[in-house]
Design a protein around this motif. Structure first.
Motif, PDB file in Angstrom:
ATOM      1  N   PRO A  45     -21.215  -4.884  -8.001  1.00 49.22           N
ATOM      2  CA  PRO A  45     -21.670  -4.378  -6.700  1.00 49.22           C
ATOM      3  C   PRO A  45     -20.859  -3.160  -6.249  1.00 49.22           C
ATOM      4  O   PRO A  45     -19.773  -2.903  -6.780  1.00 49.22           O
ATOM      5  N   GLU A  47     -20.347  -2.521  -2.647  1.00 43.58           N
ATOM      6  CA  GLU A  47     -19.562  -3.039  -1.523  1.00 43.58           C
ATOM      7  C   GLU A  47     -19.995  -4.469  -1.238  1.00 43.58           C
ATOM      8  O   GLU A  47     -21.179  -4.796  -1.353  1.00 43.58           O
ATOM      9  N   ASN A  48     -19.043  -5.295  -0.851  1.00 45.27           N
ATOM     10  CA  ASN A  48     -19.319  -6.672  -0.431  1.00 45.27           C
ATOM     11  C   ASN A  48     -18.637  -6.939   0.895  1.00 45.27           C
ATOM     12  O   ASN A  48     -17.422  -6.716   1.022  1.00 45.27           O
ATOM     13  N   ASP A  50     -17.965 -10.001   3.562  1.00 42.31           N
ATOM     14  CA  ASP A  50     -18.028 -11.453   3.711  1.00 42.31           C
ATOM     15  C   ASP A  50     -17.370 -11.849   5.026  1.00 42.31           C
ATOM     16  O   ASP A  50     -16.152 -11.725   5.179  1.00 42.31           O
ATOM     17  N   CYS A  70     -22.293 -10.403   6.744  1.00 45.69           N
ATOM     18  CA  CYS A  70     -22.319 -10.715   5.313  1.00 45.69           C
ATOM     19  C   CYS A  70     -23.368  -9.814   4.659  1.00 45.69           C
ATOM     20  O   CYS A  70     -24.564  -9.925   4.955  1.00 45.69           O
ATOM     21  N   SER A  72     -24.205  -7.329   0.900  1.00 49.71           N
ATOM     22  CA  SER A  72     -23.826  -6.874  -0.434  1.00 49.71           C
ATOM     23  C   SER A  72     -24.670  -5.661  -0.803  1.00 49.71           C
ATOM     24  O   SER A  72     -25.897  -5.711  -0.737  1.00 49.71           O
ATOM     25  N   ARG A  74     -25.781  -3.025  -3.687  1.00 50.35           N
ATOM     26  CA  ARG A  74     -25.875  -2.855  -5.132  1.00 50.35           C
ATOM     27  C   ARG A  74     -26.680  -1.588  -5.438  1.00 50.35           C
ATOM     28  O   ARG A  74     -27.304  -1.020  -4.525  1.00 50.35           O
TER      29      ARG A  74
END
Length: 372
Positions: A45, A47-48, A50, A70, A72, A74
């Motif tokens: 990915p 950026e993530n 959480d 939250c 993600s 891709r």
């Protein structure tokens, strides 16, 4: 199209792209044509986020705007951010770019990720004494003058304009120049905050086509309905301090704004024991209603204009359903006139929808500021 059944947003995009195929040829000779260079790397990915809390830090402490985000990103991500003005879209974008550090939660970003970031403040901060030629030559110091001129020409800068100081340029010209510089960065992730502002129709279409061919991820905030419909696959709603997947298209979002306005809390009233007597509370409520009245009138006016436009379009399309219109040579002028009216009304319809969406967001923001 096989994926279109999975999401209403995808279905809307398919329809919008089909319309784009029809109008695209009209912009071939506009003078604007560019593409985003292939990214050197496409991390997956990219950026993530959480349980991230987005906001600001000041001397007075932390100011949280969004909580428990939250998300993600891709290479295939194509996100459009929706939400009332002031709800936190810019805060989220500045967090994704890295301008704002998360207040809490975990934010992972690939070290090799190249981000192209467009926003109006960036455009306004362009050095007024700089020139397009100087700016581009910093990216490509070994390029010849003809190569630099050719690249700038794709963004509408020709002749003496390439040596003109930025301070002389219009808002649209500065936006084009900012986009030209982003292209040279070869981004893998594009984060665009109202990229179509100040751009004329031909440059908007050039941007649209470039985004279609872009190989990386896109996160966009825009009031340009056509641009959103043809470049993003999913919408995320930024509202009430949270960021959630929006299961619907832009028509659904317009209805969400209207419903949210109808179901929202009443104009803020001070509670009993707040130190205000009944007369003072009535006066305060009246003042707050007065603040909202112009915004409500604007929404109602645009809704009425859109309804009238729909009715006129329906009449035109009914007339165009007459088969004899296309077989009777004596009605050729009538057919052309009807087709012209249809094109004009469809353009007007799109513009009214865009204005209505923006007006409803402004009203939603104002009402939220006056509610408890």
């Amino acid at each position: 199209k096989a994926k279109a059944s999975k999401a209403k947003q995808a279905q809307s995009r398919v329809k919008a792209l089909e319309r784009l195929e029809l109008i695209g040829p009209a912009h071939v000779d506009s003078g604007f044509s560019f593409d985003f260079h292939k990214p050197d790397k496409l991390p997956n990915p990219m950026e993530n986020l959480d349980a991230v809390r987005c906001g600001y830090r000041s001397e007075q402490g932390e100011v949280a705007i969004l909580d428990n985000v939250c998300l993600s990103l891709r290479p295939e991500s194509r996100l459009g951010l929706l939400g009332p003005n002031g709800a936190g879209k810019s805060t989220l974008i500045r967090t994704l770019v890295g301008e704002l550090a998360p207040l809490a939660g975990r934010f992972d970003k690939d070290n090799d990720l190249a981000v192209g970031y467009f926003h109006q403040q960036q455009v306004d901060r362009l050095d007024h004494s700089d020139t397009p030629y100087q700016m581009l030559s910093r990216f490509h110091p070994k390029w010849s003058e003809s190569a630099l001129r050719s690249e700038l020409g794709r963004f509408g800068f020709h002749g003496d304009d390439v040596f003109a100081p930025v301070g002389r340029f219009s808002g649209g010209e500065k936006s084009r120049l900012a986009l030209a510089m982003i292209v040279q960065e070869k981004p893998a992730l594009l984060i665009l905050d109202e990229p179509a502002n100040h751009l004329d129709l031909d440059m908007r279409e050039a941007l649209n086509m470039a985004l279609q061919a872009f190989e990386g991820a896109v996160v966009m905030v825009s009031h340009d309905r056509h641009l959103l419909e043809t470049t993003v696959d999913e919408f995320w709603l930024v509202a009430n301090g949270s960021v959630t997947r929006f299961e619907g298209d832009l028509d659904d979002y317009g209805r969400w704004l209207q419903q949210n306005r109808r179901d929202g809390k009443p104009v803020k009233e001070e509670k009993a024991g707040d130190g205000l007597d009944a007369k003072a509370r009535r006066q305060q409520a009246a003042q707050q209603r007065e603040q909202l009245r112009p915004l409500k009138r604007q929404v109602e006016k645009l809704e009425k204009q859109l309804s009238q436009c729909d009715q006129e379009l329906a009449k035109i399309e009914t007339a165009l359903g007459d088969d004899s219109l296309y077989t009777d040579d004596s009605r050729k002028n009538e057919m052309n006139a009807l087709l012209g009216d249809q094109a004009r009304l469809k353009k007007q319809h799109d513009e009214l929808e865009e204005q209505l969406l923006e007006a409803m967001e402004s009203l939603e923001q104002a009402e939220s500021e006056l509610t408890v």
